[in-house]
Design an enzyme around this catalytic site. Structure first.
Site, PDB file in Angstrom:
ATOM      1  N   LYS A 290      28.987  58.199  74.966  1.00 56.77           N
ATOM      2  CA  LYS A 290      29.108  59.592  75.385  1.00 56.77           C
ATOM      3  C   LYS A 290      30.486  59.896  75.974  1.00 56.77           C
ATOM      4  O   LYS A 290      30.929  61.040  75.940  1.00 56.77           O
ATOM      5  CB  LYS A 290      27.990  59.944  76.351  1.00 56.77           C
TER       6      LYS A 290
HETATM    7  C1  LIG Z   1      22.640  58.771  74.548  1.00 57.32           C
HETATM    8  C2  LIG Z   1      22.526  57.438  73.946  1.00 57.32           C
HETATM    9  C3  LIG Z   1      21.913  57.241  72.712  1.00 57.32           C
HETATM   10  C4  LIG Z   1      21.287  58.374  71.941  1.00 57.32           C
HETATM   11  O1  LIG Z   1      22.231  59.305  71.500  1.00 57.32           O
HETATM   12  P1  LIG Z   1      21.741  60.727  70.975  1.00 57.32           P
HETATM   13  O2  LIG Z   1      22.976  61.490  70.728  1.00 57.32           O
HETATM   14  O3  LIG Z   1      20.899  61.303  72.065  1.00 57.32           O
HETATM   15  O4  LIG Z   1      20.954  60.460  69.759  1.00 57.32           O
HETATM   16  C5  LIG Z   1      21.908  55.963  72.183  1.00 57.32           C
HETATM   17  N1  LIG Z   1      22.435  54.928  72.844  1.00 57.32           N
HETATM   18  C6  LIG Z   1      23.015  55.068  74.051  1.00 57.32           C
HETATM   19  C7  LIG Z   1      23.551  53.875  74.742  1.00 57.32           C
HETATM   20  C8  LIG Z   1      23.086  56.322  74.636  1.00 57.32           C
HETATM   21  O5  LIG Z   1      23.665  56.464  75.819  1.00 57.32           O
END
Ligand SMILES: *Cc1c(COP(=O)(O)O)cnc(C)c1O
Length: 466
Positions: free
Chosen positions: A112
């Site tokens: 993210k």
């Molecule tokens: C947020 C997250 C996901 C999922 O991502 P999305 O965009 O919600 O599908 C997968 N793995 C990790 C480590 C995350 O932080």
């Protein structure tokens, strides 16, 4: 570039307004009214540029008219210079034509950061130009919250409130949210699940007087800007492995459907993608959808991959809008039906069309530990439980073996050390830059899963600041 709401009843907006709005006024999500096209020549010209250079080229058409080129380039350069790996998102080979795309070299060790570090700067840029400030509210199942807090800390024009489900985020995730000592940061521990937190945030956005009084904004994955910035690493990885001259496939561990949606957007923009594999844990609503065409809600069960412990995947609405031919009224009816009955389906023709691009795989906790252990034995790589689901999805849904399969590694193994240790006997270390995380003081507020309680908290805190 103009953006439209998936529910067809909110005004068309330019990028800067979409950035600040988060959710559309009609409850829908913003999508570009048309997708910018990158020709084979445009994609070939990305080869040889560094990550920031590719980011600048991919993002420019989406923000045209709202962020001048020079400012965009400067922001992008500054953002990715702060990452812990020179390649920003390095590729590692883990099998025959199977690759791991490491998306965890940002400040909070999860993918993210790739988007939020830039989106935080975009917020400041747009708000400074307008002489305005916003209150960001967000729900997190762990990683969004810490990444959003890191993106917003110490920014002049932003207050941030992050709701997280108490006891359902890892100790590292919790501490990354609660040890940031910045007066504009508020971590709220909610007595409930992630879906409860997300419902509270949505309810605050749907309360127009509250929303306007506090100038609410969102940086969770419903914000278009995040999806947009995530498109970049799909291009960067594909170019690295031979695009536009050859196709690539991606396997993406999925919760809110934001990350994999960015892969789909890359394909809509002209990237030669053969397959997008959706990987879920035992909270498998998306897996079941792609198997049967029925979206049917079930209880959320805690798993080793908490950032994917989700049943309602908000970003799916953006794909649905496309599947339903851009008909906002049809999306609205579908979503209303889903909300009221908990189950809704698409017809076979639409499902078949979606399955040309999407495949899906599911992995439970035992399987996740097995994949982590097995990958370590065969390659020496340690992966976290989310990434393991991506690795397995890539293996399970392998199509043409000559097409590179790229599994997205979404968190650093040290973010989920217990699961990694159970599977391999090795406890991964935090990178040096955050190795003192467990020595820092925590600061957060506990709150019940109740709209009045949360709104009251924000009102009271805001009052002390003015
Ligand atoms: C947020 C997250 C996901 C999922 O991502 P999305 O965009 O919600 O599908 C997968 N793995 C990790 C480590 C995350 O932080």
């Amino acid at each position: 570039m103009k953006y439209v709401s998936t529910r067809g009843e909110a005004p068309e907006l330019a990028f800067d307004d979409v950035l600040l709005a988060g959710l559309a006024r009609d409850g829908g999500l913003y999508v570009p009214s048309e997708w910018p096209q990158f020709s084979a020549k445009d994609i070939a010209a990305m080869a040889g540029h560094d990550y920031a250079g590719i980011a600048y080229r991919v993002i420019r058409p989406f923000v045209a008219g709202t962020i001048p080129d020079d400012d965009l380039e400067a922001m992008v350069r500054e953002t990715y210079a702060g990452f812990g790996h020179d390649a920003v998102a390095p590729l590692k080979q883990i099998g025959a034509n199977h690759w791991l795309l490491e998306l965890f070299h940002g400040p909070t060790l999860a993918f993210k950061d790739l988007a939020l570090q830039l989106v935080g700067r975009m917020f400041d840029f747009v708000l400074t130009a307008r002489g305005d400030r916003v209150t960001i509210v967000g729900a997190t199942s762990g990683d969004t919250g810490s990444a959003a807090i890191e993106a917003c800390r110490d920014r002049d024009n932003v207050d941030i409130y992050i709701l997280f489900p108490v006891g359902r985020v890892s100790p590292v995730q919790q501490r990354q949210m609660t040890t940031v000592d910045s007066p504009n940061v508020h971590a709220l521990a909610v007595d409930g699940t992630f879906d409860d937190c997300q419902d509270l945030v949505k309810a605050m956005f749907n309360d127009a007087p509250f929303r306007d009084a506090h100038n609410l904004s969102a940086v969770n994955s419903i914000n278009w800007a995040r999806v947009m910035v995530q498109i970049v690493y799909y291009f960067a990885a594909a170019v690295c492995l031979g695009a536009p001259g050859r196709q690539v496939s991606f396997a993406v561990p999925t919760g809110n459907f934001g990350n994999v949606l960015a892969g789909w957007a890359a394909w809509k923009c002209g990237l030669p993608v053969e397959k997008l594999v959706v990987g879920t844990n035992s909270n498998d609503i998306l897996f079941r959808f792609f198997e049967t065409g029925e979206m049917k809600i079930e209880a959320v069960n805690p798993s080793l991959s908490p950032s994917m412990d989700i049943q309602v995947s908000s970003n799916f609405e953006r794909l649905l809008f496309d599947m339903l031919g851009g008909d906002g009224a049809a999306v609205r009816a579908w979503v209303d039906n889903f909300r009221s009955t908990g189950a809704v389906r698409v017809d076979d023709a639409r499902l078949a069309a979606a399955k040309k691009m999407f495949a899906a795989a599911r992995l439970d906790d035992d399987g996740t530990r097995r994949v982590i252990g097995d990958l370590y034995k065969t390659t020496g790589e340690l992966v976290d439980p989310h990434s393991a689901i991506g690795v397995d999805a890539g293996r399970q849904c392998r199509g043409d073996p000559t097409v590179p399969m790229i599994s997205l590694a979404t968190a650093h193994p040290a973010k989920f050390p217990d699961a990694v240790e159970q599977a391999t006997g090795i406890r991964p270390d935090l990178p040096a830059r955050i190795s003192d995380l467990f020595d820092r003081d925590e600061r957060f507020d506990e709150i019940e899963s109740d709209l009045d309680a949360v709104q009251d908290f924000i009102r009271r805190t805001a009052a002390t600041k003015s």
